[in-house]
Design a protein around this motif. Structure first.
Motif, short mmCIF file in Angstrom:
data_model
loop_
_atom_site.label_atom_id
_atom_site.label_comp_id
_atom_site.label_asym_id
_atom_site.label_seq_id
_atom_site.Cartn_x
_atom_site.Cartn_y
_atom_site.Cartn_z
N ASP A 1 0.97 -1.25 -0.03
CA ASP A 1 -0.06 -0.04 0.11
C ASP A 1 0.89 1.35 -0.08
OD1 ASP A 1 -2.33 -1.31 -0.05
OD2 ASP A 1 -2.10 -1.68 2.17
N PHE A 2 2.20 1.14 -0.39
CA PHE A 2 3.07 2.51 -0.23
C PHE A 2 2.65 3.38 -1.45
CE2 PHE A 2 6.98 4.42 -1.72
CZ PHE A 2 7.20 5.39 -0.73
N GLU A 3 2.51 4.59 -1.26
CA GLU A 3 1.90 5.44 -2.24
C GLU A 3 3.08 6.75 -2.05
OE1 GLU A 3 -1.98 6.47 -1.39
OE2 GLU A 3 -2.80 4.58 -1.96
N ASN A 4 4.32 6.42 -1.85
CA ASN A 4 5.08 7.71 -2.17
C ASN A 4 4.85 8.78 -1.10
OD1 ASN A 4 7.63 8.60 -3.35
ND2 ASN A 4 6.56 9.94 -4.98
N ARG A 5 4.52 8.45 0.11
CA ARG A 5 4.22 9.30 1.08
C ARG A 5 4.34 8.46 2.43
NH1 ARG A 5 -0.90 8.91 3.12
NH2 ARG A 5 -2.27 7.45 1.99
#
Length: 240
Positions: free
Chosen positions: A101-105
């Protein structure tokens, strides 16, 4: 260098390039005794060799690091048993598994890398334990380790491993449920991404980001215990 950025108020801990001299490593820390942290892993892109991150060995065939490192490490090679990055051993190719679930934040900033050639464990290459579902309580006195910069405001690349004792002032979540924030004048800086936060001999956190505040810097660590189910699914895909 590393183009990924969580948000404007946060400064991502970008990859760094080795340099020379004895002024190096985590801000305010001290040089580690050579090979005293044998679980530490140095990760470098085999094509864009200026792109680097830290990591740590959690099984003979798996390294843990930060998911945002995947943005720059497209052709990663893993180096085990490293003390001085000017003298790297033979690199091992690896397949990357960023947090689902990593979204660059901030949040879910965790990645596993499966080594194509499992590590041979010895005095300079060992595994560090992860928290367990029945024992995920964190001590407040911890250790952070990496090859990052010595200064927050000036890029000061490293060659040898450095470490710093930190006291977590508040274990409550910040920004996202799986993020721990700690404010301190010293700590991880540019180039320390993916390194471990070790509490009681267990890798409880992963260096994710830092942010400049009025009284100093806040470091964000991904809390490993929040991802144990996903870790088990990646490392043991054929087991329930």
């Amino acid at each position: 260098m590393n183009t990924c950025c969580f948000m404007t108020i946060l400064l991502l801990l970008h990859s760094c390039t080795p340099g020379d001299g004895m002024d190096h490593g985590i801000v305010g820390g001290h040089v580690s005794v050579p090979h005293s942290r044998p679980y530490m892993v140095y990760i470098q892109d085999s094509i864009k060799t200026h792109e680097k991150c830290d990591g740590f060995l959690v099984r003979e065939d798996f390294v843990m690091t930060a998911a945002h490192c995947h943005q720059s490490l497209r052709h990663p090679k893993v180096y085990l048993g490293v003390n001085d990055t000017q003298f790297l051993p033979h690199g091992i190719e690896a397949d990357s598994f960023p947090g689902q679930d990593f979204e660059n934040r901030p949040g879910n900033d965790i990645m596993l890398m499966k080594l194509k050639t499992p590590a041979t464990l010895n005095k300079t290459v060992t595994i560090i334990d992860l928290p367990t579902p029945w024992n995920d309580n964190m001590l407040k006195d911890c250790l952070v380790i990496g090859w990052g910069s010595t200064k927050y405001d000036h890029y000061s690349p490293s060659t040898v491993l450095k470490e710093l004792s930190v006291t977590l002032k508040n274990l409550t979540n910040c920004i996202e449920p799986d993020v721990i924030c700690n404010e301190d004048p010293h700590g991880p800086a540019q180039g320390d991404s993916g390194g471990p936060l070790i509490c009681g001999g267990i890798a409880q956190g992963i260096v994710s980001f830092n942010s400049k505040q009025s009284k100093g810097y806040v470091t964000g660590y991904t809390r490993v215990s929040q991802h144990l189910l996903w870790i088990n699914e990646v490392m043991n895909p054929n087991k329930p």
